[in-house]
Design a protein around this motif. Structure first.
Motif, PDB file in Angstrom:
ATOM      1  N   UNK A 177       0.837  -1.197   0.000  1.00 41.50           N
ATOM      2  CA  UNK A 177       0.000   0.000   0.000  1.00 41.50           C
ATOM      3  C   UNK A 177       0.872   1.247   0.000  1.00 41.50           C
ATOM      4  N   UNK A 178       0.399   2.284  -0.679  1.00 41.14           N
ATOM      5  CA  UNK A 178       1.088   3.570  -0.612  1.00 41.14           C
ATOM      6  C   UNK A 178       0.866   4.184   0.772  1.00 41.14           C
ATOM      7  N   UNK A 179       1.574   5.265   1.048  1.00 40.60           N
ATOM      8  CA  UNK A 179       1.435   5.922   2.359  1.00 40.60           C
ATOM      9  C   UNK A 179      -0.011   6.381   2.585  1.00 40.60           C
ATOM     10  N   UNK A 180      -0.635   6.950   1.557  1.00 45.22           N
ATOM     11  CA  UNK A 180      -2.028   7.399   1.692  1.00 45.22           C
ATOM     12  C   UNK A 180      -2.966   6.206   1.889  1.00 45.22           C
ATOM     13  N   UNK A 181      -2.718   5.122   1.148  1.00 47.23           N
ATOM     14  CA  UNK A 181      -3.558   3.932   1.286  1.00 47.23           C
ATOM     15  C   UNK A 181      -3.427   3.320   2.680  1.00 47.23           C
ATOM     16  N   UNK A 182      -2.234   3.369   3.243  1.00 42.59           N
ATOM     17  CA  UNK A 182      -2.062   2.845   4.601  1.00 42.59           C
ATOM     18  C   UNK A 182      -2.926   3.622   5.594  1.00 42.59           C
ATOM     19  N   UNK A 183      -2.996   4.931   5.436  1.00 39.77           N
ATOM     20  CA  UNK A 183      -3.829   5.745   6.325  1.00 39.77           C
ATOM     21  C   UNK A 183      -5.306   5.380   6.154  1.00 39.77           C
ATOM     22  N   UNK A 184      -5.731   5.198   4.906  1.00 36.01           N
ATOM     23  CA  UNK A 184      -7.121   4.824   4.646  1.00 36.01           C
ATOM     24  C   UNK A 184      -7.428   3.476   5.287  1.00 36.01           C
ATOM     25  N   UNK A 185      -6.521   2.539   5.129  1.00 36.29           N
ATOM     26  CA  UNK A 185      -6.740   1.201   5.698  1.00 36.29           C
ATOM     27  C   UNK A 185      -6.862   1.266   7.218  1.00 36.29           C
ATOM     28  N   UNK A 186      -5.940   1.948   7.871  1.00 35.31           N
ATOM     29  CA  UNK A 186      -5.957   2.005   9.343  1.00 35.31           C
ATOM     30  C   UNK A 186      -7.187   2.732   9.865  1.00 35.31           C
ATOM     31  N   UNK A 187      -7.684   3.719   9.114  1.00 34.10           N
ATOM     32  CA  UNK A 187      -8.862   4.476   9.551  1.00 34.10           C
ATOM     33  C   UNK A 187     -10.165   3.721   9.321  1.00 34.10           C
ATOM     34  N   UNK A 188     -10.186   2.827   8.322  1.00 34.47           N
ATOM     35  CA  UNK A 188     -11.453   2.206   7.915  1.00 34.47           C
ATOM     36  C   UNK A 188     -11.375   0.682   7.870  1.00 34.47           C
ATOM     37  N   UNK A 189     -10.439   0.096   8.623  1.00 33.86           N
ATOM     38  CA  UNK A 189     -10.286  -1.354   8.616  1.00 33.86           C
ATOM     39  C   UNK A 189     -11.573  -2.056   9.066  1.00 33.86           C
ATOM     40  N   UNK A 190     -12.257  -1.504  10.059  1.00 41.17           N
ATOM     41  CA  UNK A 190     -13.484  -2.130  10.560  1.00 41.17           C
ATOM     42  C   UNK A 190     -14.556  -2.211   9.471  1.00 41.17           C
ATOM     43  N   UNK A 191     -14.647  -1.151   8.655  1.00 40.65           N
ATOM     44  CA  UNK A 191     -15.637  -1.171   7.562  1.00 40.65           C
ATOM     45  C   UNK A 191     -15.292  -2.232   6.524  1.00 40.65           C
ATOM     46  N   UNK A 192     -14.043  -2.312   6.142  1.00 43.08           N
ATOM     47  CA  UNK A 192     -13.624  -3.297   5.148  1.00 43.08           C
ATOM     48  C   UNK A 192     -13.891  -4.714   5.640  1.00 43.08           C
ATOM     49  N   UNK A 193     -13.635  -4.947   6.914  1.00 46.07           N
ATOM     50  CA  UNK A 193     -13.893  -6.274   7.473  1.00 46.07           C
ATOM     51  C   UNK A 193     -15.394  -6.571   7.519  1.00 46.07           C
ATOM     52  N   UNK A 194     -16.190  -5.543   7.759  1.00 47.35           N
ATOM     53  CA  UNK A 194     -17.643  -5.727   7.791  1.00 47.35           C
ATOM     54  C   UNK A 194     -18.166  -6.171   6.419  1.00 47.35           C
ATOM     55  N   UNK A 195     -17.700  -5.538   5.365  1.00 44.80           N
ATOM     56  CA  UNK A 195     -18.149  -5.910   4.013  1.00 44.80           C
ATOM     57  C   UNK A 195     -17.693  -7.327   3.686  1.00 44.80           C
TER      58      UNK A 195
END
Length: 805
Positions: free
Chosen positions: A656-674
């Motif tokens: 992941x790029x630096x920006x993508x890492x921030x998105x992942x850490x901020x929204x990991x719960x949502x991604x896991x929910x889907x």
């Protein structure tokens, strides 16, 4: 015809022809950045005007510069570039082939793709300009396409170029003297082992046994019933998976009786003639024609075409996209290749039928996607044996003491020189011979790694008094068809082969298979097993003698013989459960070896990462969730099981790029929910897809069931299989006729209410509005939108594929 000799400045006629031609094929042993730079602009312009451009260069002795590959890969997206993986085999062709509407121009000689060779170097090339028949150009083009589409070529993209650069640096660090020589003299002939791949034009074929009564039999009856049901249900594509020996070609012929004009596509030209004969036996009143490098009978009702010829733009466009009612693709596991995709994307038949014995390609691409996941009928060789439609087998796993862990692995195979050195030992030949004499029956096919091994073992067996012959691309003294006949008639005891009997060849009397090569591809191993399983009155079973050492895949190959229900742990099979009529007998050393290999197998996360990198190289970029599943050898579900979500894996793998890492850490719960939300039906993901249709800024905002209903209904009714599988109101009543109120009621009752109640607050349904409780900032909106869509599309694909199966 006009003949010219070019002894200097070849660049001038090459550039001139690039500017005029609609077909441009360039084949050189190596490529230098200096040469690519000279042609880059002209090739880009030709690609813009729609020319068919293909370039093939080689990695022999790592002369080709990594920068040259990067330059080639970046010229234009419509230019196909491939790299010949030589594995130390001499590779020295140089040809520039051009075709315009009226002319074919072939320039063949000594010039590689370098500035020196194209400008002031001492090079000789002959140019032949042909009008009308263009016989030389046709022959050269056909040979070029055979090389271009060979199994040992890889697509050149930024990822494969990166891997090549690593190998290039490693090789030149080990051979610094060669590197200095090449700097001065761009190419030098160094004689390494002179192994060759077989010429597809010289493959051995045997005429199929004729039917006493020409009617469907065995598995063909069941397969035809399923195909007819598939057509009635509205499908436009289907695949039939039938084990070798059950009559796939005749099945296609019987099915084709219901259509008008038929196109049959194969990758081996001999199969075209064999298949034409089979179809004409089923439909004697039809006309049949061949479309390949030598014949162009395009008006026949039954047309049998070589993919090598048909994939050329100038030949493809001879036909109207809707010209054929039925297209049959033989050996459908090859159809994920670029050449097939080009042809299948062009034509719009009423129905597409793919037939194969091994649906999983050697390079692990998933061909199920090409038939929209519709496998109309499937029967593997184990079930066919159980139903007495194929011969039983007695398998003997013989211990091979060769230590393969000391051999260098070159990505797809072992280093050829090191492998040959390990195999060409008298004590090894004696061990193989003793094992063969112990278990053999009467007629043997021996599968070898190389020409030198085949010749070596054939001579060893002959010295022991047996009648043998080695068959390969350089065998000039023995007629291959005569050798196959001699084996069938009992005049030979064994034929030692190198990649000649994998597909399209059947000698029913063969009753012994001897494997003296490491299993690098489970697909090829399955094909080779099929060579001995055809029924014959004189054969009660087939003997399989397999040398097993500590090579790659040794500990999972026996899973091919296992009749138990497949599981995620199936790769750990040591002693498979086989049909009652079959036996598996393993040396005790083999059992201990396999147990040890299983313990030492690559850790799970490293296997997932290796699989990911393989797919990334195939595509030349990071794969989407669905692409990883379709093109990988491991299911995307395995990433979910290990990491909860694919994007957790990408974070772990530093992809992941630096920006993508921030998105992942901020929204990991949502991604896991889907990822984790249950799917007894497809409805949750369809509502999510309807919301995603609203775009990056609005997809997560409230929506009502009435607003979602039109998309929901259209999605489920646009494909017959979706409608049939999943569209009811919960009480079994079909909702195929659109009623917005009823559909909205279903949406409220099922996906919206149920998802809201199981989401830990991330999904909300209140006052008739359904929404997701996430607020991505502007820098995260696009990434989160795209990731959510990837998960949604993957889960829908998996759901319908699972339910259909």
């Amino acid at each position: 015809m006009q003949v010219s000799l070019y002894t200097e400045k070849l660049l001038i006629p090459v550039l001139d022809r690039i500017q005029q031609s609609s077909t441009i094929y360039i084949l050189t042993a190596f490529a230098m950045k200096s040469g690519v730079s000279l042609l880059k602009s002209a090739l880009a312009e030709a690609a813009e005007r729609g020319a068919d451009i293909k370039l093939l260069t080689g990695d022999y002795l790592y002369v080709t510069q990594p920068d040259a590959l990067n330059e080639l890969a970046s010229i234009h997206e419509n230019i196909e570039v491939r790299l010949w993986r030589s594995s130390g085999i001499s590779f020295h062709p140089k040809a520039y082939l051009f075709e315009s509407e009226a002319q074919g121009h072939s320039i063949i000689g000594s010039s590689n793709l370098s500035k020196s060779a194209l400008t002031n170097g001492v090079e000789w090339s002959v140019g032949i300009l042909e009008h009308e028949e263009k016989l030389l150009f046709e022959e050269a083009s056909r040979k070029f396409i055979n090389l271009f589409q060979a199994e040992n070529t890889i697509a050149v993209n930024l990822e494969t170029a990166k891997r090549y650069e690593e190998e290039y640096i490693d090789f030149h660090q080990q051979h610094p003297d060669l590197a200095r020589t090449w700097t001065k003299q761009e190419e030098q002939e160094l004689m390494l082992p002179d192994e060759e791949k077989p010429d597809p034009d010289s493959m051995v074929m045997e005429t199929e046994e004729s039917y006493s009564v020409l009617a469907p039999r065995f598995a063909q009856i069941e397969a035809l019933e399923q195909l007819h049901s598939t057509v009635e249900e509205g499908y436009k594509k289907a695949m039939v998976v039938m084990a070798t020996g059950l009559g796939k070609t005749y099945l296609a012929g019987f099915f084709a009786q219901n259509f008008g004009k038929v196109l049959f596509i194969a990758h081996l030209e001999e199969i075209l003639h064999q298949s034409a004969e089979s179809f004409l036996k089923v439909m004697p009143n039809k006309t049949a024609g061949i479309y390949n490098g030598r014949q162009k009978n395009q008006d026949a009702e039954l047309l049998f075409a070589s993919i090598q010829t048909l994939s050329m733009k100038r030949h493809l466009e001879v036909f109207d996209p809707e010209e054929f009612d039925l297209i049959v693709v033989d050996e459908f596991h090859h159809a994920a290749a670029a050449s097939y995709k080009k042809v299948l994307d062009y034509f719009k038949p009423s129905f597409l039928l793919g037939i194969t014995a091994t649906p999983d390609r050697a390079d692990n691409r998933d061909v199920y996607a090409l038939c929209e996941g519709n496998v109309a009928y499937k029967i593997d060789f184990l079930e066919a044996i159980q139903r007495t439609w194929l011969s039983p087998f007695h398998y003997y796993g013989v211990y091979d003491e060769t230590d393969y862990s000391k051999l260098t692995w070159r990505g797809t195979q072992y280093d050829q020189e090191e492998l040959i050195a390990a195999q060409l030992r008298t004590e090894q030949a004696a061990h193989i011979f003793q094992s063969w004499e112990t278990y053999r029956k009467t007629r043997t096919l021996v599968f070898c790694s190389s020409i030198r091994q085949a010749d070596f073992l054939s001579s060893y067996f002959a010295d022991k008094g047996y009648r043998t012959v080695s068959l390969h691309s350089r065998q000039k003294q023995v007629n291959r068809k005569d050798a196959a006949r001699a084996l069938a008639d009992g005049e030979l005891d064994a034929i030692f082969v190198v990649d000649l009997f994998n597909e399209g060849v059947d000698i029913p009397t063969v009753d012994t298979l001897l494997f003296v090569r490491p299993t690098e591809s489970l697909t090829i191993f399955t094909q080779q097993i099929g060579r001995g399983l055809r029924l014959h009155p004189d054969k009660d079973h087939c003997v399989i003698i397999d040398l097993i050492g500590n090579y790659r895949n040794a500990d999972i190959k026996l899973s091919l013989f296992d009749t138990t229900t497949p599981t995620a742990k199936k790769e750990k099979v040591i002693q498979p459960v086989v049909p009652l009529s079959c036996n598996v007998d393993l040396d005790i050393q083999v059992i201990n070896l396999l147990k040890e290999l299983t313990k030492k197998r690559q850790p799970r996360r490293e296997k997932l990462f290796s699989n990911y990198l393989m797919v990334k190289e195939v595509l030349g970029r990071r794969p989407s969730y669905l692409e990883l599943h379709l093109y990988g050898e491991m299911s995307a579900n395995e990433y979910k099981a290990e990491f909860k979500t694919l994007f957790s894996f990408l974070h772990w793998a530093n992809e992941l790029t630096a920006n993508e890492q921030e998105v992942f850490l901020s929204h990991e719960n949502w991604l896991r929910e889907v990822e984790r939300t249950g799917m007894n039906k497809s409805y949750k993901m369809i509502v999510l897809l309807a919301m995603l249709e609203r775009g990056i800024d609005n997809w997560y905002k409230p929506i009502t069931a009435l607003e979602a209903a039109p998309f929901f209904h259209t999605y489920l009714t646009s494909k017959e299989y979706r409608k049939r599988i999943d569209f009811s109101d919960g009480q079994g009543k079909k909702l195929w006729d659109y009623d917005q109120e009823k559909v909205a009621g279903l949406i409220e009752r099922m996906p919206m209410s149920k998802w809201s109640g199981s989401s830990d607050g991330l999904v909300r349904f209140s006052d008739g509005e359904f929404s997701f409780q996430i607020e991505p900032d502007n820098s995260a909106k696009k990434t989160l939108y795209l990731w959510t869509k990837e998960i949604c599309e993957y889960r829908l694909h998996q759901y319908f594929k699972r339910r259909e199966n």
